[in-house]
Scaffold this motif. Sequence first.
Motif, PDB file in Angstrom:
ATOM      1  N   LEU A 129      47.240  24.547  32.966  1.00 39.86           N
ATOM      2  CA  LEU A 129      46.066  24.765  31.860  1.00 39.86           C
ATOM      3  C   LEU A 129      45.086  25.640  32.615  1.00 39.86           C
ATOM      4  O   LEU A 129      43.975  25.757  31.720  1.00 39.86           O
ATOM      5  CB  LEU A 129      45.776  23.358  31.332  1.00 39.86           C
ATOM      6  N   ALA A 130      45.114  26.164  33.552  1.00 40.02           N
ATOM      7  CA  ALA A 130      44.132  26.609  34.287  1.00 40.02           C
ATOM      8  C   ALA A 130      43.698  28.119  33.632  1.00 40.02           C
ATOM      9  O   ALA A 130      44.496  28.686  33.019  1.00 40.02           O
ATOM     10  CB  ALA A 130      44.542  27.128  35.812  1.00 40.02           C
ATOM     11  N   ILE A 131      42.595  28.465  33.634  1.00 37.41           N
ATOM     12  CA  ILE A 131      42.083  29.753  32.883  1.00 37.41           C
ATOM     13  C   ILE A 131      42.179  30.683  34.424  1.00 37.41           C
ATOM     14  O   ILE A 131      41.481  30.302  35.261  1.00 37.41           O
ATOM     15  CB  ILE A 131      40.700  29.629  32.717  1.00 37.41           C
ATOM     16  N   ARG A 132      42.760  31.742  34.022  1.00 37.68           N
ATOM     17  CA  ARG A 132      42.879  32.847  35.000  1.00 37.68           C
ATOM     18  C   ARG A 132      42.315  34.193  34.452  1.00 37.68           C
ATOM     19  O   ARG A 132      42.573  34.441  33.258  1.00 37.68           O
ATOM     20  CB  ARG A 132      44.357  32.921  35.428  1.00 37.68           C
ATOM     21  N   MET A 133      41.835  34.842  35.373  1.00 36.75           N
ATOM     22  CA  MET A 133      41.553  36.373  34.800  1.00 36.75           C
ATOM     23  C   MET A 133      42.176  37.316  35.721  1.00 36.75           C
ATOM     24  O   MET A 133      42.052  37.149  36.940  1.00 36.75           O
ATOM     25  CB  MET A 133      40.032  36.399  34.836  1.00 36.75           C
ATOM     26  N   GLY A 134      42.677  38.391  35.002  1.00 38.69           N
ATOM     27  CA  GLY A 134      43.280  39.575  35.708  1.00 38.69           C
ATOM     28  C   GLY A 134      42.377  40.573  35.624  1.00 38.69           C
ATOM     29  O   GLY A 134      41.896  41.002  34.548  1.00 38.69           O
ATOM     30  N   PHE A 135      42.318  41.711  36.787  1.00 34.96           N
ATOM     31  CA  PHE A 135      41.342  42.795  36.534  1.00 34.96           C
ATOM     32  C   PHE A 135      42.255  44.125  37.111  1.00 34.96           C
ATOM     33  O   PHE A 135      42.820  43.970  37.925  1.00 34.96           O
ATOM     34  CB  PHE A 135      40.277  42.703  37.445  1.00 34.96           C
ATOM     35  N   ASP A 136      42.178  45.229  36.378  1.00 30.69           N
ATOM     36  CA  ASP A 136      42.684  46.411  36.870  1.00 30.69           C
ATOM     37  C   ASP A 136      41.487  47.019  37.241  1.00 30.69           C
ATOM     38  O   ASP A 136      40.821  47.758  36.233  1.00 30.69           O
ATOM     39  CB  ASP A 136      43.619  47.118  35.738  1.00 30.69           C
ATOM     40  N   VAL A 137      40.849  47.131  38.270  1.00 33.83           N
ATOM     41  CA  VAL A 137      39.556  47.494  38.907  1.00 33.83           C
ATOM     42  C   VAL A 137      39.809  49.196  38.898  1.00 33.83           C
ATOM     43  O   VAL A 137      40.593  49.653  39.541  1.00 33.83           O
ATOM     44  CB  VAL A 137      39.235  47.277  40.157  1.00 33.83           C
ATOM     45  N   GLY A 138      38.773  49.761  38.061  1.00 34.45           N
ATOM     46  CA  GLY A 138      38.557  51.254  38.232  1.00 34.45           C
ATOM     47  C   GLY A 138      37.031  51.719  38.362  1.00 34.45           C
ATOM     48  O   GLY A 138      36.354  50.852  38.264  1.00 34.45           O
ATOM     49  N   LYS A 139      36.944  52.922  38.816  1.00 37.76           N
ATOM     50  CA  LYS A 139      35.729  53.354  39.015  1.00 37.76           C
ATOM     51  C   LYS A 139      34.679  53.437  38.122  1.00 37.76           C
ATOM     52  O   LYS A 139      33.555  53.232  37.912  1.00 37.76           O
ATOM     53  CB  LYS A 139      35.663  54.839  39.788  1.00 37.76           C
TER      54      LYS A 139
END
Length: 142
Positions: free
Chosen positions: A4-14
């Motif tokens: 049940l965890a909240i996770r965040m994913g990022f595609d980091v860009g300039k």
Amino acid sequence: MNKLAIRMGFDVGKVNTGVAKSVGQVIVHTAVITAHSEGELIEEILGLMEREHPQEIVVGLPLTATGVTTDQAEWVRMIAQELKARISTPIWFVNEYLSTKIGVEGPSDDNERAAHTVLDQFLREGPSSAMDASQEAGGKRA
């Protein structure tokens, strides 16, 4: 892995950074952050974290097909290290090779789709396939 965890994913860009959020094993939201400096990007991510309270952060690391580090990957690592210095939330890297091009079906924006793909990969494969951002060499977490 906490179901049940909240996770965040990022595609980091300039300039544009894709963001995906999951609750448990389901990705429930995607978005794009637009930031014109590293400091602005860090503050935007920290603001999201304050609002969403994720238990884990997953960051796409743009390596080559053979896993070799790119200049962009070094920049993403630097952003992650700046975040790590300000938060206690675990940060994981997953190889995002081609995530923008072969992303899962869903968001139409490339950045959102890439973030969705990065988070989806982590949710399917778990931490054993990811690299712990707190380790100097970016190696796998024990």
